[in-house]
Design an enzyme around this catalytic site. Structure first.
Site, PDB file in Angstrom:
ATOM      1  N   GLY B 219       0.827  -1.203   0.000  1.00 13.96           N
ATOM      2  CA  GLY B 219       0.000   0.000   0.000  1.00 13.96           C
ATOM      3  C   GLY B 219       0.858   1.249   0.000  1.00 13.96           C
ATOM      4  O   GLY B 219       2.014   1.224  -0.433  1.00 13.96           O
ATOM      5  N   SER B 220       0.292   2.317   0.539  1.00 15.17           N
ATOM      6  CA  SER B 220       0.970   3.610   0.463  1.00 15.17           C
ATOM      7  C   SER B 220       2.115   3.707   1.470  1.00 15.17           C
ATOM      8  O   SER B 220       2.140   3.000   2.478  1.00 15.17           O
ATOM      9  CB  SER B 220      -0.026   4.727   0.745  1.00 15.17           C
ATOM     10  OG  SER B 220      -0.392   4.702   2.109  1.00 15.17           O
ATOM     11  N   GLY B 222       2.682   6.256   3.422  1.00 16.05           N
ATOM     12  CA  GLY B 222       2.173   6.800   4.679  1.00 16.05           C
ATOM     13  C   GLY B 222       1.504   5.740   5.538  1.00 16.05           C
ATOM     14  O   GLY B 222       1.813   5.580   6.722  1.00 16.05           O
ATOM     15  N   GLY B 224       1.735   2.484   5.262  1.00 15.68           N
ATOM     16  CA  GLY B 224       2.688   1.428   5.602  1.00 15.68           C
ATOM     17  C   GLY B 224       3.604   1.847   6.735  1.00 15.68           C
ATOM     18  O   GLY B 224       3.884   1.069   7.651  1.00 15.68           O
ATOM     19  N   GLU B 243       5.333  -3.346   1.264  1.00 11.99           N
ATOM     20  CA  GLU B 243       5.749  -2.859  -0.050  1.00 11.99           C
ATOM     21  C   GLU B 243       5.067  -1.520  -0.217  1.00 11.99           C
ATOM     22  O   GLU B 243       3.843  -1.442  -0.230  1.00 11.99           O
ATOM     23  CB  GLU B 243       5.311  -3.847  -1.126  1.00 11.99           C
ATOM     24  CG  GLU B 243       5.887  -3.510  -2.483  1.00 11.99           C
ATOM     25  CD  GLU B 243       4.935  -3.898  -3.597  1.00 11.99           C
ATOM     26  OE1 GLU B 243       4.423  -5.021  -3.602  1.00 11.99           O
ATOM     27  OE2 GLU B 243       4.681  -3.024  -4.454  1.00 11.99           O
ATOM     28  N   CYS B 280       2.472  -0.892  -8.900  1.00 12.30           N
ATOM     29  CA  CYS B 280       3.600  -0.505  -8.042  1.00 12.30           C
ATOM     30  C   CYS B 280       4.851  -0.291  -8.883  1.00 12.30           C
ATOM     31  O   CYS B 280       5.783   0.389  -8.452  1.00 12.30           O
ATOM     32  CB  CYS B 280       3.935  -1.580  -7.022  1.00 12.30           C
ATOM     33  SG  CYS B 280       2.562  -2.554  -6.463  1.00 12.30           S
TER      34      CYS B 280
END
Lengths: 500, 500
Positions: B219-220, B222, B224, B243, B280
């Site tokens: 995910g993002s 922030g 993560g 990731e 990604c």
């Protein structure tokens, strides 16, 4: 200044070493970063030669190194001589690992356009992570220190190393660093591939340094946790491999207790008091039938203590056992002898029933660094099997069983393996072999990362990260991945291990 | 309640799903812990059968799953059909991994009493770490979601799994979970081996749950980072494999630019806009000679945008490109088309000189999730080689070179491999194969841990921890470690790989 002390008399020993300034730490980090491309470009075989040279250099200076370490640790010449040999052999093991070559995990997938998703020509290899900071432990002034396992495995991986010297051993650290540095230079290793810093502030700065990519640490749970938090809290978090506290439970099954009570008592007392109880694998908790307590007490009562490594450790041990003595949780059943001088302490043995232990588990599973043990008496193995999984993570778990108790030992082992990194059968955990199959790790708080070991061949993995090459021209690939396998190393091709 | 929305019109779609209560999260964690001993005791071959059954069940329900996911993501039936097949094939790859057997890294050292330190009979194996929490990604509603790579690899490892559903895909998550759960039950897998929770609060509680031993996340940066901090800040820190963000730089060398400008422009535009730029591995930064800009702009200008996955992503993308448009750091050179409806956005291409890029590197290397790219024009390869190592960690790095530029490509590759997990030659990074040699990872902020991958056979390692058995009776050892190798798996004995 960082001053060493003689644990046998508490007096300063050797010249103090200057604490490393912030700017000097920063410069070492930059020098290491400059060394990385060159050092990581050396072939595995070339790095193996260098590790052998460092090992030989340590052996050649054994007399000076052992004498210096004995002055600062009081661990004694025989033990330190063995430990230094273990340390040089550890460097040689990594030479073997490098020459064998499978540590890079060379993996090749042939292209397949027909599967979903389609597969290109894909080749994977492990590469050095970058500069590694190594925090020396006090309890192994060679094997877990300047030229110890973390340094050996990181240099083997192709990473530059900066050591934070233990503040109780400035002389040993400086002499070891001198030997390592000279051997590296004589081997032609790039400038900056090895450095050392002194003082707490320098250590903290090292963990925060932008060029440091990973940290190895062996020490206390408190100190390790603080540095782990620093490493994890960076703007760019880095892995922190800490080996922290461990109570190393040992279980004596009823048949074993009946069959060989004296062997067990003697072995336990020796393992508990070895090196004044300052091994990470010290068996601090023994689960045993009540009838064994008398023999265990006699064996521990017959042991000699000795000087602990430094004043803080001595004070902590004394405070820990004073607390146990004054409290009502456990009963003191034996006190060994201790020389009068310096920072000496006596071994101590306590006992508690399984039920009382279970009711006070958090308190009674705190590690007491030093030669103090607790015998937890049980009379119902099923009750014991309920309590064991509640123990904190630990480096080792031990079972003593008679020939007729293997099924029961298996059940105990099934529980212990969920909390321990190494399972010992009919032995004691204090000896740690340096080999391919060793795992010296375990769940928190034994370590900060249960996937990794600080001893043995696979400890090199901590400092390596994968890279995959997709459709890359053969002549531009690392030698380990080229199609004709010029190095002849073990590889995995299309899922099959071999040398193809 | 967690409500899905149709990105094509912004309207609610499907029935809302109730957020999971604290007590329900806690109970799922305990149920998983109860399942662990049974699930981890299944043989690798038995678990492989289960993974195959889950794969078959997903394939059998493809129509429903794809239709549900298309409604919640607007990714389209063709792409989602392929992604679901990739997801079931991924489960089957782990079946292969389990049957091949070397993933447990069975290692045997024969005793040697004469070396220092002496070596006992020592046998090492990898064992499941415990319950794994998996955070679903929105951009791959199958492959990085409920039955995606994290779940497949963790179940393969012998770990129970609790998924945190992505809040934009409650319907897809619920349907997938239903299929997975039914297939597991039909295979006889223990109760509690798989669970799912909904809602942000449930996710946070999961990361803090005492029985959860590791977390997988895609995910993002922030989101993560916040969860990584939670996992690292626990009283007992646990590994968090996230990731996060990646700019995926691609370099076009001068010869390649001269030789095949149109191929490169078309390939780049396709890779940039695939899945509305929500991969990604989207190549957000292209380093190219100035003369390529016109062709790249034409190619991107000819692309169609589409609906982004959810409103927040659309808003963030719009705000990001508005910021680029309004600022003076980069120049807009192309805007693709976008349907009028729902959360659609147009692709955008910007350009900046290498010098201006280098002066604003931190700002211009922020990931803009969506189909926006920046062409960094260079005319001096040596200047480019100075800038590339300053890029943030990234999942991929790409080089386009002509046949005469291999030496130069090698130099670029040597730099890119220090910041990227996968190096692509004369291709584009958006296709991620699921195989033995895949590495889908990279230095921070590409991931929270550069040692591990979230795609490919070795992703199973994230969920396994070593145990060494010392002097353990042969009949009590796991089958993989018994002396006669009853499973016939690859093992290392006394340092040598084989099946001995």
């Amino acid at each position: 200044m960082v001053q060493g002390y003689n644990p046998r008399n508490g007096q300063p020993i050797g010249e103090p070493v200057e604490s490393t300034s912030d700017s000097a730490v920063d410069e070492l980090g930059l020098a290491a970063a400059r060394a990385l491309p060159a050092w990581s470009a050396w072939s595995s075989a070339e790095r193996a030669e260098v590790l052998d040279a460092v090992a030989d250099a340590l052996d050649a200076e054994a007399d000076l190194l052992v004498a210096t370490a004995d002055g600062e640790t009081a661990l004694g010449v025989p033990r330190l001589t063995t430990e230094l040999k273990r340390t040089s052999n550890q460097l040689r093991l990594f030479g073997e690992v490098l020459r064998e070559g499978s540590y890079v995990e060379a993996t090749i997938d042939s292209p397949d356009p027909d599967i979903i998703p389609p597969r290109p020509n894909l080749r994977r290899i492990l590469r050095p992570l970058g500069t590694v900071a190594v925090f020396s432990a006090s309890n192994f002034p060679f094997a877990f220190s300047v030229a110890g396992g973390d340094t050996a495995s990181a240099l083997a991986a192709g990473c530059p190393v900066i050591v934070k010297a233990h503040s109780a051993q400035p002389g040993t650290s400086r002499e070891t660093a001198r030997v390592v540095d000279a051997a590296l230079r004589a081997s032609g290793a790039p400038d900056g591939v090895f450095g050392i810093v002194y003082g707490t502030q320098a250590g903290v700065r090292l963990v925060r340094h932008g060029e440091v990519r990973a940290v190895g640490f062996t020490g206390s749970t408190g100190g390790g946790r603080a540095l782990f938090d620093l490493a994890s809290g960076r703007p760019d978090p880095i892995p922190f491999y800490g080996e922290l506290g461990s109570v190393n439970p040992a279980v004596v099954l009823p048949g074993a207790a009946t069959e060989r009570p004296e062997d067990i008592a003697t072995g336990f007392a020796q393992s508990l008091t070895m090196g004044v109880g300052q091994f990470c694998t010290n068996p601090g908790l023994l689960f045993a039938p009540t009838e064994l307590v008398r023999g265990l007490a006699a064996a521990v009562g017959a042991t000699n203590g000795g000087a602990m490594l430094n004043e803080r450790m001595r004070d902590t041990y004394v405070s820990d056992v004073d607390g146990l003595d004054a409290g009502e949780l456990v009963s003191l059943v034996a006190t060994g002898t201790a020389p009068e001088d310096g920072w000496s302490v006596p071994p101590k043995l306590y006992t508690v029933t399984l039920r009382d232990f279970a009711d006070n588990l958090a308190t009674l599973t705190e590690e007491h660094f030093g030669p103090a043990g607790i015998v937890v008496t049980y009379d119902d193995v099923d009750a014991l099997l309920e309590v064991l999984p509640r123990l904190p993570g630990t480096l080792t778990g031990t079972v003593h069983a008679s020939a007729g108790e293997h099924d029961l030992a298996g059940r105990v082992g099934d529980v212990l393996r969920t909390i321990a990194g190494r399972l010992v059968f009919n032995g004691w955990p204090t000896g740690v072999a340096v080999s391919w199959a060793m795992h010296h790790g375990g769940p928190w708080p034994a370590t900060t990362n249960a996937l990794h070991t600080s001893v043995g061949a696979t400890s090199i993995r901590r400092w390596l990260a994968p890279v995959s090459y997709q459709s890359w021209p053969d002549e531009l690939l690392p030698a380990e991945l080229r199609d004709d396998n010029p190095l002849g190393i073990p590889r995995r091709r299309d899922g099959v291990l071999g040398t193809h």
